[in-house]
Scaffold this motif. Sequence first.
Motif, PDB file in Angstrom:
ATOM      1  N   THR A 110      50.618  76.654  22.438  1.00  0.00           N
ATOM      2  CA  THR A 110      51.079  77.150  23.731  1.00  0.00           C
ATOM      3  C   THR A 110      50.353  76.500  24.877  1.00  0.00           C
ATOM      4  O   THR A 110      50.714  76.662  26.030  1.00  0.00           O
ATOM      5  N   GLY A 111      49.252  75.774  24.578  1.00  0.00           N
ATOM      6  CA  GLY A 111      48.499  75.167  25.655  1.00  0.00           C
ATOM      7  C   GLY A 111      47.626  76.167  26.399  1.00  0.00           C
ATOM      8  O   GLY A 111      47.195  75.911  27.516  1.00  0.00           O
ATOM      9  N   LEU A 112      47.367  77.311  25.770  1.00  0.00           N
ATOM     10  CA  LEU A 112      46.485  78.286  26.422  1.00  0.00           C
ATOM     11  C   LEU A 112      45.014  78.049  26.100  1.00  0.00           C
ATOM     12  O   LEU A 112      44.139  78.600  26.741  1.00  0.00           O
ATOM     13  N   GLY A 113      44.760  77.206  25.090  1.00  0.00           N
ATOM     14  CA  GLY A 113      43.393  77.032  24.603  1.00  0.00           C
ATOM     15  C   GLY A 113      42.370  76.698  25.672  1.00  0.00           C
ATOM     16  O   GLY A 113      41.349  77.357  25.805  1.00  0.00           O
ATOM     17  N   LEU A 114      42.656  75.665  26.468  1.00  0.00           N
ATOM     18  CA  LEU A 114      41.665  75.208  27.447  1.00  0.00           C
ATOM     19  C   LEU A 114      41.607  76.121  28.661  1.00  0.00           C
ATOM     20  O   LEU A 114      40.558  76.263  29.291  1.00  0.00           O
ATOM     21  N   TYR A 115      42.729  76.746  28.977  1.00  0.00           N
ATOM     22  CA  TYR A 115      42.740  77.716  30.083  1.00  0.00           C
ATOM     23  C   TYR A 115      41.816  78.884  29.741  1.00  0.00           C
ATOM     24  O   TYR A 115      40.938  79.258  30.529  1.00  0.00           O
ATOM     25  N   ILE A 116      41.977  79.408  28.533  1.00  0.00           N
ATOM     26  CA  ILE A 116      41.136  80.525  28.095  1.00  0.00           C
ATOM     27  C   ILE A 116      39.682  80.084  27.989  1.00  0.00           C
ATOM     28  O   ILE A 116      38.761  80.803  28.365  1.00  0.00           O
ATOM     29  N   THR A 117      39.484  78.864  27.486  1.00  0.00           N
ATOM     30  CA  THR A 117      38.124  78.340  27.353  1.00  0.00           C
ATOM     31  C   THR A 117      37.410  78.319  28.708  1.00  0.00           C
ATOM     32  O   THR A 117      36.268  78.760  28.833  1.00  0.00           O
ATOM     33  N   LYS A 118      38.107  77.829  29.733  1.00  0.00           N
ATOM     34  CA  LYS A 118      37.502  77.769  31.063  1.00  0.00           C
ATOM     35  C   LYS A 118      37.185  79.172  31.587  1.00  0.00           C
ATOM     36  O   LYS A 118      36.119  79.414  32.152  1.00  0.00           O
ATOM     37  N   GLN A 119      38.127  80.113  31.375  1.00  0.00           N
ATOM     38  CA  GLN A 119      37.884  81.498  31.806  1.00  0.00           C
ATOM     39  C   GLN A 119      36.626  82.058  31.140  1.00  0.00           C
ATOM     40  O   GLN A 119      35.807  82.703  31.788  1.00  0.00           O
ATOM     41  N   LEU A 120      36.484  81.805  29.843  1.00  0.00           N
ATOM     42  CA  LEU A 120      35.338  82.338  29.092  1.00  0.00           C
ATOM     43  C   LEU A 120      34.037  81.701  29.555  1.00  0.00           C
ATOM     44  O   LEU A 120      33.016  82.373  29.691  1.00  0.00           O
ATOM     45  N   VAL A 121      34.069  80.383  29.790  1.00  0.00           N
ATOM     46  CA  VAL A 121      32.862  79.688  30.268  1.00  0.00           C
ATOM     47  C   VAL A 121      32.422  80.298  31.596  1.00  0.00           C
ATOM     48  O   VAL A 121      31.249  80.653  31.791  1.00  0.00           O
ATOM     49  N   GLU A 122      33.385  80.464  32.514  1.00  0.00           N
ATOM     50  CA  GLU A 122      33.041  80.951  33.851  1.00  0.00           C
ATOM     51  C   GLU A 122      32.634  82.418  33.832  1.00  0.00           C
ATOM     52  O   GLU A 122      31.746  82.831  34.576  1.00  0.00           O
ATOM     53  N   ARG A 123      33.236  83.181  32.938  1.00  0.00           N
ATOM     54  CA  ARG A 123      32.853  84.590  32.824  1.00  0.00           C
ATOM     55  C   ARG A 123      31.404  84.740  32.377  1.00  0.00           C
ATOM     56  O   ARG A 123      30.754  85.741  32.646  1.00  0.00           O
ATOM     57  N   ASN A 124      30.904  83.727  31.665  1.00  0.00           N
ATOM     58  CA  ASN A 124      29.521  83.744  31.208  1.00  0.00           C
ATOM     59  C   ASN A 124      28.593  82.957  32.141  1.00  0.00           C
ATOM     60  O   ASN A 124      27.483  82.598  31.771  1.00  0.00           O
ATOM     61  N   GLY A 125      29.079  82.686  33.353  1.00  0.00           N
ATOM     62  CA  GLY A 125      28.247  82.028  34.356  1.00  0.00           C
ATOM     63  C   GLY A 125      28.056  80.540  34.118  1.00  0.00           C
ATOM     64  O   GLY A 125      27.172  79.924  34.712  1.00  0.00           O
ATOM     65  N   GLY A 126      28.900  79.958  33.268  1.00  0.00           N
ATOM     66  CA  GLY A 126      28.762  78.542  32.957  1.00  0.00           C
ATOM     67  C   GLY A 126      29.731  77.686  33.752  1.00  0.00           C
ATOM     68  O   GLY A 126      30.506  78.178  34.578  1.00  0.00           O
ATOM     69  N   LYS A 127      29.660  76.382  33.497  1.00  0.00           N
ATOM     70  CA  LYS A 127      30.568  75.425  34.144  1.00  0.00           C
ATOM     71  C   LYS A 127      31.181  74.551  33.062  1.00  0.00           C
ATOM     72  O   LYS A 127      30.542  74.260  32.053  1.00  0.00           O
ATOM     73  N   ILE A 128      32.411  74.100  33.314  1.00  0.00           N
ATOM     74  CA  ILE A 128      33.042  73.161  32.391  1.00  0.00           C
ATOM     75  C   ILE A 128      33.804  72.124  33.198  1.00  0.00           C
ATOM     76  O   ILE A 128      34.397  72.446  34.231  1.00  0.00           O
ATOM     77  N   SER A 129      33.721  70.870  32.769  1.00  0.00           N
ATOM     78  CA  SER A 129      34.491  69.821  33.423  1.00  0.00           C
ATOM     79  C   SER A 129      34.949  68.835  32.357  1.00  0.00           C
ATOM     80  O   SER A 129      34.438  68.825  31.235  1.00  0.00           O
ATOM     81  N   VAL A 130      35.912  68.002  32.719  1.00  0.00           N
ATOM     82  CA  VAL A 130      36.464  67.054  31.761  1.00  0.00           C
ATOM     83  C   VAL A 130      36.583  65.680  32.410  1.00  0.00           C
ATOM     84  O   VAL A 130      36.853  65.572  33.610  1.00  0.00           O
ATOM     85  N   SER A 131      36.333  64.639  31.639  1.00  0.00           N
ATOM     86  CA  SER A 131      36.645  63.290  32.097  1.00  0.00           C
ATOM     87  C   SER A 131      37.260  62.562  30.908  1.00  0.00           C
ATOM     88  O   SER A 131      37.037  62.934  29.754  1.00  0.00           O
TER      89      SER A 131
END
Length: 148
Positions: A110-131
């Motif tokens: 469904t393509g929800l994987g990375l959306y949820i991943t980013k939400q979880l990272v940010e909910r835990n006070g983290g950061k995520i980026s991609v290149s």
Amino acid sequence: GRGTSLNETMERVLPLVRHELELDKIELVQRVPGGLPNLHADKRHLEEILFNLIVNACQAMKETGGRIEFEATQSSGTVQIKVRDNGPGIPENMLSKVFQPFYTTKDEGTGLGLYITKQLVERNGGKISVSSKLNQGTLFRLEFKTVP
């Protein structure tokens, strides 16, 4: 809380992704030093984050095989995690969309994987980026605060 051990989390995630790695002929190289401070992150959330990123890389390299490098480094008060694959890469005009809900380059899923991943990272006070570079691969960078 005492935070979450990255090494222990990886030990729990590896059995969950081993089948996918073998199926897709993907080598997972880990560079996680012992003695890292615990991360300021929920244990279950961190598991899901790492699982999603590894499976996502596997799916990117399903046709070709390849390798995933999982690396962690520590600097003052934070741990940086890199998940790098040598798959097909993501076109530049798509890069800004990878964290949007229902975005997917895959036929299945469904393509929800990375959306949820980013939400979880940010909910835990983290950061995520991609290149990413076409035909060279994709790199996800995460950063979490550590627990003193």
